[in-house]
Design a protein around this motif. Sequence first.
Motif, PDB file in Angstrom:
ATOM      1  N   GLY A 319       0.790  -1.234   0.000  1.00 61.38           N
ATOM      2  CA  GLY A 319       0.000   0.000   0.000  1.00 61.38           C
ATOM      3  C   GLY A 319       0.815   1.274   0.000  1.00 61.38           C
ATOM      4  O   GLY A 319       0.508   2.240  -0.682  1.00 61.38           O
ATOM      5  N   VAL A 320       1.888   1.270   0.758  1.00 56.09           N
ATOM      6  CA  VAL A 320       2.642   2.507   0.932  1.00 56.09           C
ATOM      7  C   VAL A 320       3.261   2.969  -0.389  1.00 56.09           C
ATOM      8  O   VAL A 320       3.287   4.152  -0.701  1.00 56.09           O
ATOM      9  CB  VAL A 320       3.704   2.317   2.041  1.00 56.09           C
ATOM     10  CG1 VAL A 320       4.664   1.196   1.686  1.00 56.09           C
ATOM     11  CG2 VAL A 320       4.435   3.593   2.297  1.00 56.09           C
ATOM     12  N   GLN A 322       2.126   2.007  -3.349  1.00 52.63           N
ATOM     13  CA  GLN A 322       1.056   2.174  -4.329  1.00 52.63           C
ATOM     14  C   GLN A 322       0.711   3.645  -4.488  1.00 52.63           C
ATOM     15  O   GLN A 322       0.550   4.159  -5.590  1.00 52.63           O
ATOM     16  CB  GLN A 322      -0.202   1.434  -3.846  1.00 52.63           C
ATOM     17  CG  GLN A 322      -0.631   0.327  -4.768  1.00 52.63           C
ATOM     18  CD  GLN A 322      -1.821  -0.401  -4.246  1.00 52.63           C
ATOM     19  OE1 GLN A 322      -2.733   0.194  -3.661  1.00 52.63           O
ATOM     20  NE2 GLN A 322      -1.869  -1.697  -4.450  1.00 52.63           N
ATOM     21  N   SER A 323       0.564   4.325  -3.357  1.00 60.27           N
ATOM     22  CA  SER A 323       0.172   5.727  -3.413  1.00 60.27           C
ATOM     23  C   SER A 323       1.243   6.558  -4.107  1.00 60.27           C
ATOM     24  O   SER A 323       0.943   7.535  -4.780  1.00 60.27           O
ATOM     25  CB  SER A 323      -0.084   6.261  -2.008  1.00 60.27           C
ATOM     26  OG  SER A 323       0.913   5.794  -1.144  1.00 60.27           O
ATOM     27  N   VAL A 324       2.521   6.136  -3.960  1.00 58.92           N
ATOM     28  CA  VAL A 324       3.599   6.917  -4.573  1.00 58.92           C
ATOM     29  C   VAL A 324       3.625   6.712  -6.081  1.00 58.92           C
ATOM     30  O   VAL A 324       3.658   7.647  -6.861  1.00 58.92           O
ATOM     31  CB  VAL A 324       4.957   6.494  -3.967  1.00 58.92           C
ATOM     32  CG1 VAL A 324       6.093   7.110  -4.742  1.00 58.92           C
ATOM     33  CG2 VAL A 324       5.011   6.912  -2.512  1.00 58.92           C
ATOM     34  N   GLY A 326       1.398   4.830  -8.000  1.00 59.15           N
ATOM     35  CA  GLY A 326       0.125   4.876  -8.699  1.00 59.15           C
ATOM     36  C   GLY A 326      -0.183   3.623  -9.486  1.00 59.15           C
ATOM     37  O   GLY A 326      -1.108   3.584 -10.284  1.00 59.15           O
ATOM     38  N   TRP A 327       0.597   2.536  -9.269  1.00 59.76           N
ATOM     39  CA  TRP A 327       0.286   1.270  -9.919  1.00 59.76           C
ATOM     40  C   TRP A 327      -0.205   0.295  -8.883  1.00 59.76           C
ATOM     41  O   TRP A 327       0.231   0.315  -7.740  1.00 59.76           O
ATOM     42  CB  TRP A 327       1.529   0.666 -10.549  1.00 59.76           C
ATOM     43  CG  TRP A 327       1.961   1.308 -11.807  1.00 59.76           C
ATOM     44  CD1 TRP A 327       1.247   2.111 -12.627  1.00 59.76           C
ATOM     45  CD2 TRP A 327       3.244   1.181 -12.389  1.00 59.76           C
ATOM     46  NE1 TRP A 327       1.996   2.498 -13.690  1.00 59.76           N
ATOM     47  CE2 TRP A 327       3.234   1.939 -13.576  1.00 59.76           C
ATOM     48  CE3 TRP A 327       4.419   0.499 -12.034  1.00 59.76           C
ATOM     49  CZ2 TRP A 327       4.330   2.037 -14.401  1.00 59.76           C
ATOM     50  CZ3 TRP A 327       5.511   0.591 -12.860  1.00 59.76           C
ATOM     51  CH2 TRP A 327       5.461   1.361 -14.049  1.00 59.76           C
ATOM     52  N   LYS A 328      -1.121  -0.645  -9.319  1.00 59.58           N
ATOM     53  CA  LYS A 328      -1.576  -1.652  -8.375  1.00 59.58           C
ATOM     54  C   LYS A 328      -0.629  -2.829  -8.309  1.00 59.58           C
ATOM     55  O   LYS A 328      -0.312  -3.352  -7.266  1.00 59.58           O
ATOM     56  CB  LYS A 328      -2.974  -2.160  -8.811  1.00 59.58           C
ATOM     57  CG  LYS A 328      -4.090  -1.213  -8.519  1.00 59.58           C
ATOM     58  CD  LYS A 328      -4.794  -1.639  -7.242  1.00 59.58           C
ATOM     59  CE  LYS A 328      -5.793  -0.596  -6.768  1.00 59.58           C
ATOM     60  NZ  LYS A 328      -6.858  -0.345  -7.763  1.00 59.58           N
TER      61      LYS A 328
END
Lengths: 445, 461
Positions: A319-320, A322-324, A326-328
């Motif tokens: 998760g951490v 992901q936000s940076v 932008g990929w899942k």
Amino acid sequence: MTELRQRVAHEPDAPPEDKESESEAKVDGETASDSESRTESAPPPVSADDTPEVLNRALSNLSSRWKNWWVRGILTLAMIAFFFIIIYLGPMVLMIIVMCVQIKCFHEIITIGYNVYHSYDLPWFRTLSWYFLLCVNYFFYGETVTDYFFTLVQREEPLRILSKYHRFISFTLYLIGFCMFVLSLVKKHYRLQFYMFGWTHVTLLIVVTQSHLVIHNLFEGMIWFIVPISCVICNDIMAYMFGFFFGRTPLIKLSPKKTWEGFIGGFFATVVFGLLLSYVMSGYRCFVCPVEYNNDTNSFTVDCEPSDLFRLQEYNIPGVIQSVIGWKTVRMYPFQIHSIALSTFASLIGPFGGFFASGFKRAFKIKDFANTIPGHGGIMDRFDCQYLMATFVNVYIASFIRGPNPSKLIQQFLTLRPDQQLHIFNTLQSHLIDKGMLTSATEDE
Amino acid sequence: MLELRHRGGCPGPGEAVAPPPREGEAAGGDHETESTSDKETDIDDRYGDLDSRIDSDIPEIPPSSDRTPEILKKALSGLSSRWKNWWIRGILTLTMISLFFLIIYMGSFMLMLLVLGIQVKCFHEIITIGYRVYHSYDLPWFRTLSWYFLLCVNYFFYGETVADYFATFVQREEQLQFLIRYHRFISFALYLAGFCMFVLSLVKKHCRLQFYMFAWTHVTLLIIVTQSHLVIQSLFEGMIWFLLPISSVICNDITAYLFGFFFGRTPLIKLSPKKTWEGFIGGFFSTVVFGFIAAYVLSKYQYFVCPVEYRSDVNSFVTECEPSELFQLRNYSLPPFLKAVLRQERVSLYPFQIHSIALSTFASLIGPFGGFFASGFKRAFKIKDFANTIPGHGGIMDRFDCQYLMATFVHVYIASFIRGPNPSKVLQQLLVLQPEHQLNIYKTLKIHLIEKGILQPALKV
């Protein structure tokens, strides 16, 4: 050997202090592992310069410092290009190159030992050192060849006998060298001779075992050879650059030019480099497949179905990150995860090999191991960080990647006695039934 | 460490000659021409000179205090000094031999512990010599590091041994499984930690000393620890492979000494002036005969002949088996010239006795080179004995110096001529594979065994 004759020519008349300043005079320019005491003394006079004439003329206009930079830069590029050429030529040539590097490193360290102990006038001992090198190499190469080229060895009668009694033959050869050593002990020089004996054996332990581990790694697949070596080289260069531009806090008293900024910057840069490099290399079969000997074509081939490690897989990004980003999910080779471990080792522990070599040079008051590569020093200077890396990769592969080789196990099984074979078979059967892989019903097949 | 304090400190009660009060400093001062500036010169330079000088410049280390127990001293106080020495040596020899027999009786596990104990003591003796030679007692880190390296290497070797030989035992315990699987990695990590500590402990003034001690430690480990593990591996093949070589070396020592004492005339080698050709050759023949007879006696008992195994049902180590062909009597027809001498057509021998001739030959011809090596070492570093552990004999290393080459030879001999690959090791590796691989191998093996007739296809085993 030219630098050796120059050193020897000066030895008999010069007391030790003169020898030290003379070895100082042999170097040209600075190397990465400088010691600060050298800069305190008078600037070294122009020494026996090994730089080719071509370069000398081309760079004759520039000042001494920039000239040095250029020499180092050009030689670095030359070495890297040479590396690529050899990779292209294939595993057999790589093996030969590794052996040559090993012999040159051995030669350099033994020469230092001779200079330290002034034992050039014990001619027997030079022969004995090279003889021991030959024995140990014979032993290791024999084991490698027996392991990896089992079928080839079984076919040829003389090879079969050599491999069956390989350990005995190697031991006998070593014993002959040992007995020659004992018989060659001369009354006045006992201590010197024991020192050289110890020196030779420690050198063999360090240099020869590591080079054979490198060759083992090579046989697992060229990527296991190329990625670790490139990570160490990258770490060297990156740490130097980061230190050059941002360096402020010294790292360790032993090597005053290393800085924490260089160390940490080199670490991150190497990890990123390792990830990228493994991504690129995992796509090619010739790097990824184990080297095998093909019975039919009578040559070495690197052709196979790539293992799970080298097949793209989807990973969920935590998760951490992901936000940076932008990929899942991200598609990576599992090998890239391993490459992070390898790069981490190369950046954190690899430098300790360098510190060890720096301490060694400081202890014996030499600036470089030899003068083989202009601007860089000896072969050992380039390879000092590699030693721990080779062992680490080998241990890593043995522990985490490769299990025992199934076909090799079958070979060993077939050489056992019938009652032993039966015992193993029964144990395996009960083990598989326990695990549920076999049921009693399937026994009837 | 007792003998060190004696040497460095006050003279012991029985001492005739008082050793110099600070022996280390005095020895260093002897070969400094500028003796006043000892402390100020760089220590590395001092040892640089030390290395390159010829041996005669290095002073002798004075003999240490007498460790003979009081009882013996009182009992032998009547005799002259030479005979007293003989008696002490003789009594200690008998004591050591009986201790040896006692431990053999107690079993292979105790033997393993004994070998481990001897190894640690030998390591300690050699490292102590290194410290004294380099006066490096004031590098406290380094003592810790040497013992740490000894621990690491032992852990590595013992882990390999346990994994190889006790596969079934290990399979059952979960924690052991983890340790075995990642054994090499754990050992390497431990070694690396020691290596990094060494690098971090490098001090500018003592760089050279520290490197010397590092190399000294590693060479000692190479010689002593690897040999002791080869001894233990030979032991696991069967106690006879442990007993016979060691007894052959001891017998060669004793008989060569006796032959030399009674018939000795021609010196053998400049290195050890007391050895003679007569002793060498006489020792050779008697050792071969002794080995032959000892092999005959020992081959009868299962206790000595069977490999040490771990039985899961009994949960202990047992030595019980069907003796292999080596240890079953066979009839050999004698070659003609022996026939004429012995006047017998055939003789029944254990095949092992033929092997024992090879082992005894090695013990008598090459074993002494180990002794010459140790003599040269002692002469190079100007010590009389490795230590003073055993009164009348010196240190443990003095007793075991001929054994080192023997241990490696026995191991190589077994690997080349006797034993095939170790079945437990094959089993161990099989069990570590992936289940699919195991299934494939199982099927291949089954086909192979049925073909060979070892497995009956219809029977469910």
